[in-house]
Design a protein around this motif. Structure first.
Motif, PDB file in Angstrom:
ATOM      1  N   LYS B   5      73.101  85.411 104.871  1.00  0.00           N
ATOM      2  CA  LYS B   5      73.223  84.083 104.868  1.00  0.00           C
ATOM      3  C   LYS B   5      72.216  84.051 105.754  1.00  0.00           C
ATOM      4  O   LYS B   5      71.080  82.979 105.282  1.00  0.00           O
ATOM      5  N   ASN B   6      72.266  84.828 107.001  1.00  0.00           N
ATOM      6  CA  ASN B   6      71.411  83.675 107.919  1.00  0.00           C
ATOM      7  C   ASN B   6      70.023  84.722 108.525  1.00  0.00           C
ATOM      8  O   ASN B   6      69.011  83.054 108.585  1.00  0.00           O
ATOM      9  N   ALA B   9      68.193  81.398 106.210  1.00  0.00           N
ATOM     10  CA  ALA B   9      68.304  80.818 106.690  1.00  0.00           C
ATOM     11  C   ALA B   9      66.995  80.581 107.962  1.00  0.00           C
ATOM     12  O   ALA B   9      66.528  79.485 108.216  1.00  0.00           O
ATOM     13  N   LEU B 145      63.491  56.128 103.791  1.00  0.00           N
ATOM     14  CA  LEU B 145      64.978  56.867 104.303  1.00  0.00           C
ATOM     15  C   LEU B 145      64.702  56.303 105.828  1.00  0.00           C
ATOM     16  O   LEU B 145      65.886  56.550 106.227  1.00  0.00           O
ATOM     17  N   TYR B 149      67.619  53.791 103.412  1.00  0.00           N
ATOM     18  CA  TYR B 149      67.885  54.584 102.239  1.00  0.00           C
ATOM     19  C   TYR B 149      68.672  55.391 102.074  1.00  0.00           C
ATOM     20  O   TYR B 149      68.217  55.914 102.378  1.00  0.00           O
ATOM     21  N   ARG B 221      69.787  80.199  97.884  1.00  0.00           N
ATOM     22  CA  ARG B 221      70.317  80.701  99.698  1.00  0.00           C
ATOM     23  C   ARG B 221      69.293  80.135 100.443  1.00  0.00           C
ATOM     24  O   ARG B 221      69.538  79.899 101.122  1.00  0.00           O
ATOM     25  N   ARG B 223      67.612  77.384 100.952  1.00  0.00           N
ATOM     26  CA  ARG B 223      67.099  75.777  99.813  1.00  0.00           C
ATOM     27  C   ARG B 223      65.753  75.199  99.774  1.00  0.00           C
ATOM     28  O   ARG B 223      65.904  74.878 100.083  1.00  0.00           O
ATOM     29  N   ARG B 231      58.748  66.036 103.132  1.00  0.00           N
ATOM     30  CA  ARG B 231      59.398  65.002 103.655  1.00  0.00           C
ATOM     31  C   ARG B 231      59.685  65.830 104.828  1.00  0.00           C
ATOM     32  O   ARG B 231      59.353  64.909 105.602  1.00  0.00           O
ATOM     33  N   LEU B 235      58.868  63.326 108.211  1.00  0.00           N
ATOM     34  CA  LEU B 235      59.881  63.112 108.737  1.00  0.00           C
ATOM     35  C   LEU B 235      60.067  63.047 110.425  1.00  0.00           C
ATOM     36  O   LEU B 235      60.119  62.821 111.185  1.00  0.00           O
ATOM     37  N   PHE B 236      60.074  65.063 110.755  1.00  0.00           N
ATOM     38  CA  PHE B 236      60.680  65.609 112.090  1.00  0.00           C
ATOM     39  C   PHE B 236      59.529  66.425 112.489  1.00  0.00           C
ATOM     40  O   PHE B 236      60.356  67.051 112.988  1.00  0.00           O
ATOM     41  N   GLN B 238      59.010  69.439 111.040  1.00  0.00           N
ATOM     42  CA  GLN B 238      59.455  70.617 110.669  1.00  0.00           C
ATOM     43  C   GLN B 238      58.913  71.728 109.574  1.00  0.00           C
ATOM     44  O   GLN B 238      58.834  70.538 108.558  1.00  0.00           O
ATOM     45  N   HIS B 240      60.183  74.097 108.877  1.00  0.00           N
ATOM     46  CA  HIS B 240      60.806  75.615 107.659  1.00  0.00           C
ATOM     47  C   HIS B 240      60.933  75.445 106.332  1.00  0.00           C
ATOM     48  O   HIS B 240      59.789  76.488 106.140  1.00  0.00           O
ATOM     49  N   ARG B 299      64.646  72.367  93.486  1.00  0.00           N
ATOM     50  CA  ARG B 299      66.345  71.959  94.136  1.00  0.00           C
ATOM     51  C   ARG B 299      67.149  71.538  93.280  1.00  0.00           C
ATOM     52  O   ARG B 299      68.253  71.914  92.979  1.00  0.00           O
TER      53      ARG B 299
END
Lengths: 72, 364
Positions: B5-6, B9, B145, B149, B221, B223, B231, B235-236, B238, B240, B299
């Protein structure tokens, strides 16, 4: 007093946006975020870490995650 | 399981998944799929719409096993890791409309974000306009967003509801097995087939299905999301998801080079046109619709596989949107945009802006 963010039933980016808004508001040094899916849990933790907050606790209740984050 | 799992991610998880898609998508082309279309969620759902007669564009009719694989791969992963959560009720009709217009925009450009990446990796310069449009559309979405929104909360529901889209996909697979393609025949039983064009180009069924299952499993798994990549960066700041998207493009480029599928240029590219403005605008509409709906078309399939009924509605919106696109002459062809494509893009943008401006109720 910890701030609470209820992001259950919401999908990203909403849980992250709500958490970051609370971090930005800077009214508490501890925030409790409730989410109900694994992807949101990962995203909230990742966003908190990127803002220098640490994950204090993650508890699971039914299908929900309760994430406690604290300013490092 | 927890360790696995980790891994997914983490940063190497998402990069690894992007690389896996970047390897298999060009190989699917090598094995029979159309040029720069190893995987295209919009094109493949459009082909499915054609195969069941929702439109009658003769060159794009085939039940694409990759799409079925995406949903079942995600479903398997969700069950294995206890993430199957049937849920729905977050503005489904709005998601349906967003799905319709996301497809209309994608078919003006001729591809979803996945194919835009694969087109770039195959040397198609027109993809630059499409990707720029995608960024512009997602950027507009992030403004909404930021302004509050949202589509509201979903609710837990019966497992049956979460199984509706997987069952629909199982039905499509059953039809494909019951009425397989017959060489030289445009129809077998209830299914329509293409005798020429992209709809007549496909990798062997077991290969397409297996790759689809693998990608569906990995993407659930990790995402993986092409819209989310842009996005989250806007937004961030980021990186990832973006690292996964970039890994896909870089890997697909290298694989294309290795197997002789890299052909740089603007004209004569497979299933593409050179009307720059409409390549940009089509994808801008798509990007905005994906952003407002919370996920790229891939997605949405993976979410639907996890039991998300709202994502399933978006998928159905895209399939119906494909029918509308071809029946109304909205979809482009290598010759250029369709007779009503431009009007459809403008209409779609207005609808998305209306949704973005009006659905800003504070979350209770």
């Amino acid at each position: 007093m910890a701030k609470r963010v209820d992001a259950r039933g919401l999908s990203c980016p909403q849980p992250v946006l709500m958490t970051l808004n609370e971090i930005k508001a800077a009214q508490a040094d501890e925030i409790v975020v409730m989410v109900d899916n694994e992807a949101s849990r990962e995203n909230v933790c990742r966003a908190a870490n990127s803002k220098g907050w640490s994950i204090v606790d993650i508890s699971t209740k039914d299908d929900e995650y309760i994430i406690t984050i604290r300013e490092s | 399981m927890k360790g696995l799992k980790n891994i997914f991610a983490g940063p190497w998880g998402i990069i690894g998944v992007g690389m896996a898609i970047g390897v298999f998508a060009p190989l699917l082309q090598k094995w029979g799929n159309p040029g720069n279309m190893g995987v295209c969620v919009a094109c493949f759902e459009r082909d499915i719409a054609g195969a069941i007669g929702l439109h009658r564009a003769e060159v794009v009719q085939y039940i694409r096993p990759e799409i079925i694989g995406f949903v079942f791969g995600s479903l398997a992963s969700a069950y294995l890791f206890r993430e199957f959560r049937p849920r729905l009720g977050s503005a489904p009709i709005v998601r349906f409309a967003l799905g319709v217009f996301a497809m209309i925009g994608a078919l003006v450009f001729l591809g979803c974000p996945w194919r835009a990446a694969l087109r770039l990796a195959g040397g198609d310069g027109n993809a630059i306009l499409g990707l720029a449009g995608l960024v512009a559309g997602v950027w507009i979405g992030t403004l909404f967003l930021r302004g509050g929104y949202n589509l509201g909360r979903s609710q837990p529901t019966h497992h049956t509801a979460g199984w509706m889209l997987p069952l629909f996909m199982a039905g499509l697979l059953a039809l494909l097995l019951a009425f397989p393609a017959i060489p030289g025949e445009a129809k077998n039983g209830v299914l329509f087939y293409s005798l020429k064009g992209p709809g007549a180009m496909y990798a062997p069924l077991p290969v397409s299905l297996a790759v689809g299952l693998l990608i569906g499993f990995l993407a659930q798994r990790s995402r993986f999301c092409t819209m989310g990549a842009i996005r989250d960066f806007v937004l961030f700041r980021q990186m990832h998801l973006m690292s996964g998207f970039l890994a896909l493009i870089a890997t697909a480029f290298l694989v294309n080079m290795a197997v002789g599928q890299f052909h740089p240029g603007f004209s004569g590219q497979p299933v593409a046109h050179t009307q720059h403005l409409w390549n940009f605008a089509g994808m801008m509409l798509s990007g905005l619709a994906f952003c407002l709906a919370g996920g790229c078309p891939g997605r949405q399939l993976f979410l639907a596989g996890e039991g998300d009924g709202d994502a399933a509605i978006f998928v159905m919106g895209m399939i119906v949107g494909a029918g509308i696109s071809h029946n109304f002459g909205l979809a482009s062809s290598p010759a250029g945009v369709g007779p009503y494509g431009i009007q459809a893009v403008v209409t779609g943008l207005l609808v998305c802006l209306f949704i973005g401006f009006t659905m800003r109720k504070r979350i209770g």
